[in-house]
Design a protein around this motif. Structure first.
Motif, short mmCIF file in Angstrom:
data_model
loop_
_atom_site.label_atom_id
_atom_site.label_comp_id
_atom_site.label_asym_id
_atom_site.label_seq_id
_atom_site.Cartn_x
_atom_site.Cartn_y
_atom_site.Cartn_z
N VAL A 2 0.84 -1.19 0.00
CA VAL A 2 0.00 0.00 0.00
C VAL A 2 0.88 1.24 0.00
N HIS A 3 0.56 2.17 -0.87
CA HIS A 3 1.33 3.41 -0.98
C HIS A 3 0.37 4.58 -1.07
N LEU A 4 0.53 5.53 -0.15
CA LEU A 4 -0.33 6.71 -0.10
C LEU A 4 0.53 7.96 -0.21
N MET A 34 -11.49 5.23 3.37
CA MET A 34 -10.30 6.10 3.43
C MET A 34 -10.52 7.16 4.50
N HIS A 35 -9.43 7.57 5.11
CA HIS A 35 -9.50 8.51 6.23
C HIS A 35 -8.47 9.62 6.06
N TRP A 36 -8.78 10.76 6.63
CA TRP A 36 -7.81 11.84 6.81
C TRP A 36 -7.60 12.04 8.31
N TYR A 37 -6.34 12.04 8.70
CA TYR A 37 -5.93 12.35 10.07
C TYR A 37 -5.11 13.63 10.04
N TYR A 94 -2.60 13.60 7.15
CA TYR A 94 -2.22 12.28 6.65
C TYR A 94 -3.43 11.55 6.09
N CYS A 95 -3.22 10.89 4.98
CA CYS A 95 -4.18 9.97 4.40
C CYS A 95 -3.96 8.60 5.04
N ASN A 96 -5.03 7.84 5.20
CA ASN A 96 -4.92 6.55 5.89
C ASN A 96 -5.92 5.55 5.32
N THR A 97 -5.51 4.29 5.31
CA THR A 97 -6.43 3.20 5.08
C THR A 97 -5.96 1.99 5.86
N GLN A 107 3.12 10.12 3.82
CA GLN A 107 4.13 10.93 4.51
C GLN A 107 3.54 12.22 5.06
N GLY A 108 2.34 12.54 4.64
CA GLY A 108 1.67 13.73 5.14
C GLY A 108 1.94 14.97 4.33
N THR A 109 1.09 15.98 4.52
CA THR A 109 1.26 17.29 3.90
C THR A 109 0.94 18.35 4.94
N GLN A 110 1.79 19.37 5.02
CA GLN A 110 1.67 20.38 6.07
C GLN A 110 0.66 21.45 5.68
#
Length: 115
Positions: A2-4, A34-37, A94-97, A107-110
Motif C-alpha cells: 500500500v502506498h499513499l 479512506m480517512h484523513w488524520y 495524513y491519508c490513511n487506510t 508521509q503527510g502534507t503540512q
C-alpha cells in the motif's frame, strides 16, 4: 504494498481554503474506506474525516460543516476540501487506510493557517 501520497498543503490565511489530495496504490481502492488524520505539534494524531467504500462520510466535530471528504474511484484518489480554515487547523495531514488489520499512512502534507 500500500502506498499513499498526500499533496496540496500550504500556508493560508484564516478564513481561506485548501484542497488536499491523496493518491493511493497497492489496494483495490474502491473497496476500502479512506480517512484523513491530522497531527499538530505536541498533540496526538486525530481522525478528521472518513469516507466509506459506499461514499458515506463522517467528520470530527471540530471540522464538521467546514471540511468535505470525497473520493474518485477512477483515479484512486481521496480529497479533503477545507474551507473557513482556522489557526487551530494547523497540522500535518495524513491519508490513511486499513488493509488486513494493518494501518497505512502517507508521509503527510503540512497545512499552516496564519496571518
Amino acid at each position: 504494498q500500500v502506498h499513499l501520497v498526500e499533496s496540496g498543503g500550504g500556508k493560508v490565511q484564516p478564513g481561506g481554503s485548501l484542497k488536499l489530495s491523496c493518491a493511493a496504490s497497492g489496494i483495490n481502492f474502491r473497496l476500502f474506506a479512506m480517512h484523513w488524520y491530522r497531527q499538530a505539534p505536541g498533540k496526538e494524531r486525530e481522525l478528521v474525516a472518513t469516507i466509506t467504500s459506499a461514499g458515506g462520510t463522517n467528520y470530527a466535530d471540530s471540522v464538521n460543516g467546514r471540511f468535505t471528504i470525497s473520493r474518485d474511484n477512477v483515479y484512486n484518489r481521496v480529497y479533503l476540501q477545507m474551507n473557513s480554515l482556522k489557526p487551530e487547523d494547523t497540522a500535518r495531514y495524513y491519508c490513511n487506510t486499513i488493509r488486513q488489520g494493518n494501518s497505512f499512512y502517507g508521509q503527510g502534507t503540512q497545512v499552516t493557517v496564519s496571518s
